[in-house]
Design a protein around this motif. Structure first.
Motif, PDB file in Angstrom:
ATOM      1  N   ALA A   1       0.831  -1.206   0.000  1.00  0.00           N
ATOM      2  CA  ALA A   1       0.000   0.000   0.000  1.00  0.00           C
ATOM      3  C   ALA A   1       0.861   1.250   0.000  1.00  0.00           C
ATOM      4  CB  ALA A   1      -0.923  -0.014   1.220  1.00  0.00           C
ATOM      5  N   GLN A   2       2.016   1.182   0.691  1.00  0.00           N
ATOM      6  CA  GLN A   2       2.907   2.330   0.709  1.00  0.00           C
ATOM      7  C   GLN A   2       3.504   2.574  -0.683  1.00  0.00           C
ATOM      8  OE1 GLN A   2       3.583   4.490   3.375  1.00  0.00           O
ATOM      9  NE2 GLN A   2       4.521   5.644   1.687  1.00  0.00           N
ATOM     10  N   LEU A   3       3.853   1.469  -1.382  1.00  0.00           N
ATOM     11  CA  LEU A   3       4.367   1.611  -2.753  1.00  0.00           C
ATOM     12  C   LEU A   3       3.318   2.228  -3.666  1.00  0.00           C
ATOM     13  CD1 LEU A   3       6.312  -1.752  -3.245  1.00  0.00           C
ATOM     14  CD2 LEU A   3       7.276   0.538  -3.047  1.00  0.00           C
ATOM     15  N   ASN A   4       2.097   1.787  -3.556  1.00  0.00           N
ATOM     16  CA  ASN A   4       1.040   2.365  -4.373  1.00  0.00           C
ATOM     17  C   ASN A   4       0.818   3.837  -4.041  1.00  0.00           C
ATOM     18  OD1 ASN A   4       0.491   0.039  -5.845  1.00  0.00           O
ATOM     19  ND2 ASN A   4      -0.994  -0.722  -4.348  1.00  0.00           N
ATOM     20  N   LEU A   5       0.989   4.168  -2.760  1.00  0.00           N
ATOM     21  CA  LEU A   5       0.869   5.571  -2.383  1.00  0.00           C
ATOM     22  C   LEU A   5       1.980   6.390  -3.021  1.00  0.00           C
ATOM     23  CD1 LEU A   5      -0.546   7.750  -0.709  1.00  0.00           C
ATOM     24  CD2 LEU A   5       0.985   7.134   1.198  1.00  0.00           C
ATOM     25  N   ASP A   6       3.203   5.832  -3.053  1.00  0.00           N
ATOM     26  CA  ASP A   6       4.307   6.530  -3.721  1.00  0.00           C
ATOM     27  C   ASP A   6       4.057   6.670  -5.215  1.00  0.00           C
ATOM     28  OD1 ASP A   6       5.554   6.700  -1.276  1.00  0.00           O
ATOM     29  OD2 ASP A   6       6.824   4.930  -1.600  1.00  0.00           O
ATOM     30  N   ARG A   7       3.417   5.641  -5.793  1.00  0.00           N
ATOM     31  CA  ARG A   7       3.136   5.687  -7.232  1.00  0.00           C
ATOM     32  C   ARG A   7       2.035   6.671  -7.577  1.00  0.00           C
ATOM     33  NH1 ARG A   7       3.286  -0.880  -7.644  1.00  0.00           N
ATOM     34  NH2 ARG A   7       5.566  -1.100  -7.831  1.00  0.00           N
ATOM     35  N   ALA A   8       1.347   7.146  -6.610  1.00  0.00           N
ATOM     36  CA  ALA A   8       0.339   8.170  -6.866  1.00  0.00           C
ATOM     37  C   ALA A   8       0.986   9.486  -7.278  1.00  0.00           C
ATOM     38  CB  ALA A   8      -0.530   8.370  -5.621  1.00  0.00           C
ATOM     39  N   VAL A   9       2.264   9.631  -6.997  1.00  0.00           N
ATOM     40  CA  VAL A   9       3.027  10.789  -7.455  1.00  0.00           C
ATOM     41  C   VAL A   9       3.810  10.348  -8.691  1.00  0.00           C
ATOM     42  CG1 VAL A   9       4.764  12.506  -6.875  1.00  0.00           C
ATOM     43  CG2 VAL A   9       3.188  11.681  -5.113  1.00  0.00           C
ATOM     44  N   ILE A  10       3.465  10.895  -9.878  1.00  0.00           N
ATOM     45  CA  ILE A  10       4.089  10.480 -11.138  1.00  0.00           C
ATOM     46  C   ILE A  10       5.227  11.434 -11.449  1.00  0.00           C
ATOM     47  CG2 ILE A  10       3.704  10.122 -13.609  1.00  0.00           C
ATOM     48  CD1 ILE A  10       0.789   9.521 -12.901  1.00  0.00           C
ATOM     49  N   ARG A  11       6.426  10.855 -11.660  1.00  0.00           N
ATOM     50  CA  ARG A  11       7.639  11.639 -11.877  1.00  0.00           C
ATOM     51  C   ARG A  11       8.207  11.358 -13.276  1.00  0.00           C
ATOM     52  NH1 ARG A  11       9.465  13.409  -6.800  1.00  0.00           N
ATOM     53  NH2 ARG A  11       8.370  12.403  -5.057  1.00  0.00           N
TER      54      ARG A  11
END
Length: 509
Positions: A190-200
């Motif tokens: 879930a933390q990884l998916n939360l990080d993926r919510a920010v697209i770089r």
């Protein structure tokens, strides 16, 4: 008184002078008639044909094709998770840096999953504490009963039951610990998916396309949707050309390419063949191969997607003897040109070409001396063969190095050069023997270039050429080299400035 004037005396011409004068008159008439007939015949012959002049010039052979300009590296930026876009921070043509935030997806779903996972981990830790307490009690019970069994105060079955209870408690502790690891892993996902919510941005580059708007929902269930397309470096671009299978054999990496684009019709751009790919494409039974051309776009004038009309320069010959292609297509009627064909279509021209090949290799003094000695021996052998057969082949002294046709009519043009494979092999072996001392002094690169040039000379196409010499058509056999569609390189018994027949103006007499 009558005066009489003295009678005048007539001037008498000697008889010998009269006879000489009468003899000169018919001779002068005959000579003038012969001269007029001869020149009239020459003018008639010249007037019967269209002609061009053999000259020297450059021949540039190119292959034309079209393709689209694109960045060397183009990255499609997508989303690995589903959700609603809350922010889009990059637009068309924006320059972005690596790891720069370019979009955000609503993170509330994944934040809730993280909170849920943290609670599950806490619950699993509590279950572990309970299991560990039960284990301690089971171990103590088993220890007491084991001692009492030794004193025969309890039954052995009671000790066995205590041991089983201990083992079960240990398994429960392991299960509780595994449950904790599972909940931690779920929380980490879930933390990884939360990080993926920010697209770089994955690279430094320029945004070519933006496919989303704020508020749009992204669904990434089957494949990652493309949100942005970023070109990594537009100062270096490429063109992918589709080259026909008939021409692909002439294309090599490193060849120069010139091209134009519709945006700058008066400007000529340059590129270089970077790669000839092996993946053939079949379109309506037409086989093409992709050829990648690298382009320097330092001034950023070229844009991705532009259509490039390109020409690959596969051969460039400078200051060569050339003739219009129409002269090679001309064929006389049977018996129209009875002049014998001259030899040397393969030999004389080849001996003229050998010094040019040697000059292109950049030889040192020792190598040049060895080449000159070998060429001198070759010329001596040629002279001896011609002397041994003065008229056996129509006066041409034909040998294995010379071509020609019987009866004054050269053979038709041949893609194999008018020689069989066995003959070419014998000639190549003879050249290898005659120039063995010279080639022994060459390094691998020069030797490969020498062998390739000799092979090209031996495999060159031969064709008849019809010259107009002193008003008389004469047929010769020449070796045909590079052609640009209008002119072709020729070598053999033909010189600069000679007049060549390209067609008829009227029926030849």
């Amino acid at each position: 008184m009558n005066r009489h004037s003295a009678p005048s005396r007539p001037v008498r011409t000697p008889a010998r002078g009269k006879r000489a004068a009468w003899l000169l008159v018919p001779l002068l008439v005959l000579g003038a008639g012969f001269y007029a007939w001869q020149h009239r015949g020459a003018e008639t012959a010249e007037g019967a044909y269209r002609t061009v002049t053999v000259d020297r010039g450059d021949i540039r052979v190119g292959i034309s094709a079209t393709g689209s300009l694109s960045a060397i590296s183009t990255v499609d930026v997508g989303s690995q998770i589903s959700g609603q876009l809350t922010e889009v921070l990059a637009d068309y043509n924006d320059r972005v840096r690596k790891d720069q935030v370019i979009a955000r997806i609503d993170p509330s779903t994944y934040e809730a999953q993280i909170a849920q996972g943290a609670a599950a981990v806490a619950n699993a830790r509590a279950a572990l504490a309970t299991a560990e307490a039960a284990l301690r009690n089971a171990e103590a019970d088993y220890t007491r009963k084991s001692e009492l069994v030794g004193r025969q105060l309890v039954a052995r079955s009671d000790a066995d039951l205590a041991r089983a209870a201990r083992d079960q408690a240990r398994a429960q502790v392991q299960a509780a610990r595994a449950q904790i690891e599972q909940q931690i892993a779920s929380t980490r996902t879930a933390q990884l998916n939360l990080d993926r919510a920010v697209i770089r941005s994955p690279v430094d580059g320029v945004v070519l396309t933006r496919s989303v708007e704020p508020g749009q929902t992204v669904a990434a269930s089957l494949q990652a949707p493309v949100l942005f397309q970023i070109a990594e470096d537009l100062s270096k671009m490429e063109i992918v050309l589709a080259i026909d299978e008939a021409d692909i054999g002439q294309v090599r990496a490193g060849q120069g390419v010139s091209f134009t684009v519709d945006a700058f019709p008066d400007r000529q751009f340059r590129g270089e063949v970077q790669q000839v790919r092996l993946s053939a494409t079949n379109t309506n039974n037409v086989i093409t191969y992709p050829v990648v051309v690298s382009v320097d776009n330092a001034d950023q004038s070229l844009l991705p997607g532009m259509t490039a009309n390109a020409e690959i320069e596969v051969n460039h010959r400078e200051d060569v003897l050339r003739v219009a292609n129409a002269a090679l297509r001309f064929r006389p009627d049977e018996g129209e040109i009875a002049a014998p064909a001259t030899g040397g279509g393969a030999g004389g021209g080849m001996q003229d070409a050998l010094p040019r090949i040697a000059a292109s290799l950049g030889l040192d003094a020792a190598q040049q001396a060895a080449f000159d000695a070998a060429l001198e021996r070759l010329q001596a052998q040629r002279a001896s063969r011609q002397a041994a057969a003065p008229s056996a082949e129509g006066g041409g002294g034909r040998s294995v190095l010379f071509g020609g046709g019987p009866g004054g009519r050269p053979p038709a043009a041949s893609g194999s050069g008018g020689m069989s494979g066995a003959m070419r092999q014998r000639i190549q072996e003879r050249f290898a023997q005659q120039f063995a001392d010279f080639t022994a002094l060459l390094d691998d690169d020069r030797k490969a270039r020498w062998n390739a040039a000799i092979g090209a000379l031996l495999g060159a196409r031969r064709a008849p050429l019809y010259l107009l010499r002193d008003g008389t058509p004469v047929a010769v056999m020449v070796r045909v080299g590079a052609s640009d569609g209008s002119f072709s390189e020729v070598s053999g018994p033909v010189a600069e400035g000679e007049v060549v027949i390209t067609g008829r103006t009227r029926s030849a007499p």
